[in-house]
Design a protein around this motif. Structure first.
Motif, PDB file in Angstrom:
ATOM      1  N   LEU B  43       0.839  -1.203   0.000  1.00  0.00           N
ATOM      2  CA  LEU B  43       0.000   0.000   0.000  1.00  0.00           C
ATOM      3  C   LEU B  43       0.872   1.250   0.000  1.00  0.00           C
ATOM      4  CD1 LEU B  43      -2.741  -0.844   2.670  1.00  0.00           C
ATOM      5  CD2 LEU B  43      -2.990  -0.862   0.195  1.00  0.00           C
ATOM      6  N   PRO B  45       0.633   5.765  -1.453  1.00  0.00           N
ATOM      7  CA  PRO B  45       0.023   6.725  -2.394  1.00  0.00           C
ATOM      8  C   PRO B  45       0.783   6.739  -3.714  1.00  0.00           C
ATOM      9  CG  PRO B  45       1.313   7.884  -0.754  1.00  0.00           C
ATOM     10  CD  PRO B  45       1.376   6.436  -0.388  1.00  0.00           C
ATOM     11  N   GLU B 178      -2.041  -2.402  -9.130  1.00  0.00           N
ATOM     12  CA  GLU B 178      -3.339  -1.710  -9.123  1.00  0.00           C
ATOM     13  C   GLU B 178      -4.420  -2.533  -9.836  1.00  0.00           C
ATOM     14  OE1 GLU B 178      -3.754   0.772  -7.354  1.00  0.00           O
ATOM     15  OE2 GLU B 178      -1.909   1.956  -7.231  1.00  0.00           O
ATOM     16  N   ASN B 210      -3.566   1.272  -3.977  1.00  0.00           N
ATOM     17  CA  ASN B 210      -3.854   2.281  -2.962  1.00  0.00           C
ATOM     18  C   ASN B 210      -5.335   2.227  -2.584  1.00  0.00           C
ATOM     19  OD1 ASN B 210      -4.971   3.527  -5.148  1.00  0.00           O
ATOM     20  ND2 ASN B 210      -3.465   5.171  -5.268  1.00  0.00           N
ATOM     21  N   LEU B 328      -3.322   8.187   2.312  1.00  0.00           N
ATOM     22  CA  LEU B 328      -3.051   7.100   1.383  1.00  0.00           C
ATOM     23  C   LEU B 328      -3.863   7.217   0.105  1.00  0.00           C
ATOM     24  CD1 LEU B 328      -1.514   4.467   1.040  1.00  0.00           C
ATOM     25  CD2 LEU B 328      -3.314   3.303   2.283  1.00  0.00           C
ATOM     26  N   ASP B 329      -5.118   7.557   0.241  1.00  0.00           N
ATOM     27  CA  ASP B 329      -5.952   7.714  -0.951  1.00  0.00           C
ATOM     28  C   ASP B 329      -7.118   8.639  -0.656  1.00  0.00           C
ATOM     29  OD1 ASP B 329      -7.753   6.298   0.513  1.00  0.00           O
ATOM     30  OD2 ASP B 329      -8.208   4.833  -1.032  1.00  0.00           O
TER      31      ASP B 329
END
Lengths: 217, 343
Positions: B43, B45, B178, B210, B328-329
């Motif tokens: 994980l 960004p 992703e 992410n 992070l998102d």
């Protein structure tokens, strides 16, 4: 198939002198090979499936070998109708008929190899097209396509090595030109030079393909 | 089915790093071991080094420092044998547009079969590749378009096809970058099943994402990356344990501004952390929603107008924020700006 035919037919049917016709045809066939190789590599290398194929475990040397031989074979097939027009309208002798396909194939293998190097040196398709044209014309000049080198001079020595020279000689003969008869012996040194270029290309194929397919890193 | 020998780590790195030619650092010295049967979720960004890590593990990039071994073999020199044992789905689907989905799948299956396996036609009876492709086709809802030209596919369909191609070989090492992008709920479900099955069958799976709500839940281990550096490596239960008993209170203000934190919220009983956001403030509580009345009262007294209040359990994105000070998102941060921790 249509485009080479479209370019070849008027020259052949118009009765152009062998000196000019053979030069035009040699330039056309060689550019067909270098452009086809370089541009397709650049297109497939720039975010295309080429990198995926390599990452699937196909070695770079295998990829280069298969691409060059397949492209040269396909190019030859696509040029076949144009070659038939040249032979039939040029009143070629039997020897020219027999040597035309091998000379075209040899020149196209060499042209496709040149295309791989051009693609590795170019950063865009436009640059690839420019480099392909410049390098091809330079090699065609060295092959005696645009002028006859002085016998025994360095120009003639270079011409003896270049794989486009036999094609030009055969096409000169096929379009009605008269001169020294082209024989299988004339193919030996250019074929060796092409094999040498092929070997060198395979030796550095990983570097070449990384330049073509990995823009960063 | 391809699986990694249990004695051999699927991935082993010592001080592996990457510096791009421009001088930018893609990945800082990384020590990592991923074993057979492990499902690891990475994980971070955008720009945190997740994709760089996966490209290194897929041998798409070469480390500029340190060492990398994949499936017991050092990554150097000829890589074809290693590459044939890796299933890599990059973040962008790439296919031959003039071929159908079925033809693309066949091309990428037969180009370079894994060591010890023949081409697809010979392989089908031995390891069930064709059955697996058909199963994946059905579960990814691609069966009706499998014989359609890829040029007519939507982005999501291309993504599914890429995942199908990577999963169909049942590679000993599966790398997914992703994978949730562009996937519909049924695609996510199919992907989850396939990833979990690959782990059960002894394959090592590394997923970079992410997306924090679903994908990490598939993992045995979660790695947090930030600015090219591994900042956390822990099992999913351990991470979830650190979030247990904590509550997040998000308060949207009509006039969000840093001034909101001029109000002293840290003295309120149960408030552990308070920080500004682009829409208001966020408070972490150790006593569930109990501090809420005092928080509301304090803010109203200070002249703020409250637009919305959300009380929820913290997630991995919140943990990431704690560790790095970065969101992070967009889901975890509610599109807030970057915020330092304030109490």
């Amino acid at each position: 198939m249509g485009i080479p035919l479209l370019l070849v037919f008027p020259i052949s049917a118009g009765g152009a002198p062998a000196y000019h016709a053979s030069a035009a045809f040699t330039v056309l066939f060689v550019l067909f090979g270098t452009f086809g190789s370089a541009i397709s590599l650049l297109k497939e290398g720039d975010g295309g499936p080429l990198r995926r194929i390599i990452l699937r475990g196909v070695s770079e040397s295998t990829l280069v070998t298969e691409r060059v031989l397949a492209s040269a074979g396909l190019d030859t097939l696509e040029l076949l109708p144009a070659l038939l027009v040249i032979l039939s309208l040029g009143g070629a002798e039997v020897m020219a008929w027999a040597l035309l396909i091998p000379s075209v194939l040899l020149a196209l293998i060499a042209a496709n190899l040149v295309g791989v190097w051009v693609a590795a040196g170019a950063r865009s398709m436009a640059e690839g097209a420019l480099f392909a044209a410049v390098v091809s014309l330079f090699l065609l000049h060295g092959s005696g396509v645009f002028r006859t080198p002085e016998p025994g001079g360095w120009g003639a020595t270079i011409e003896g090595f270049l794989p486009f020279a036999p094609l030009h000689e055969v096409l000169f003969s096929a379009t009605g030109g008269t001169g020294p008869t082209v024989g299988l012996n004339d193919f030996l040194v250019p074929t060796g030079a092409t094999l040498l270029l092929f070997s060198l290309t395979l030796l550095v194929s990983r570097v070449l393909m990384e330049r073509i397919t990995v823009p960063t890193g | 089915m391809g699986s990694v020998s249990p004695e051999v780590p699927a991935v082993l790195t010592h001080g592996m790093g990457l510096r791009y030619r421009s001088g930018r650092i893609g990945l800082k010295a990384l020590d990592l071991q991923v074993d057979a049967g492990e499902v690891v979720v990475v994980l971070g960004p955008n720009g945190s080094g997740k994709s760089t890590l996966l490209r290194l593990l897929a041998t798409d990039l070469r480390p500029t420092e340190g060492t990398l071994s994949l499936l017991g073999q050092p990554v150097s020199g000829q890589l074809t044998s290693i590459r044939r044992q890796i299933g890599y789905a990059a973040d962008t689907p790439v296919h031959f547009q003039v071929f159908t989905g079925a033809e693309n799948t066949e091309v990428f299956q037969t180009l370079a079969p894994p060591p010890g396996r023949g081409h697809l036609g010979h392989r089908s009876a031995k390891d069930g590749s064709r059955d697996r492709i058909q199963d994946l086709c059905r579960s990814f809802d691609l069966d009706e378009v499998f014989d359609t030209l890829v040029s007519e596919y939507s982005f999501g369909m291309s993504r599914k096809l890429l995942l199908l191609e990577s999963l169909a070989l049942a590679p000993p090492l599966l790398l997914l970058d992703e994978p949730s992008v562009g996937l519909d709920p049924s695609g996510m479900l199919a992907l989850r099943k396939a990833v979990e099955a690959r782990g059960r069958d002894g394959g090592a799976v590394i997923v970079a994402s992410n997306e924090i709500r679903e994908i990490p839940m598939w993992a045995d281990r979660v790695l947090f990356f930030h600015c090219g550096e591994l900042v956390e490596d822990a099992s999913l239960p351990a991470l979830l344990g650190r979030l247990a008993g904590r509550t997040r209170i998000e308060i949207d203000l009509a006039n969000p501004e840093p001034r909101a934190l001029d109000v002293n919220l840290s003295d309120i009983d149960g408030v552990e952390v308070a920080q500004p956001s682009s829409t208001g403030i966020v408070v972490e509580s150790s006593q569930a929603g109990r501090p809420l009345p005092d928080l509301v009262s304090t803010l109203l007294t200070a002249g703020h107008r409250i637009r919305d209040i959300r009380v929820r359990e913290p997630n991995l994105g919140d943990l990431f924020l704690e560790l790095t000070g970065k969101y992070l998102d967009a889901i975890s941060d509610g599109s807030w700006g970057e915020g330092g921790l304030g109490t």
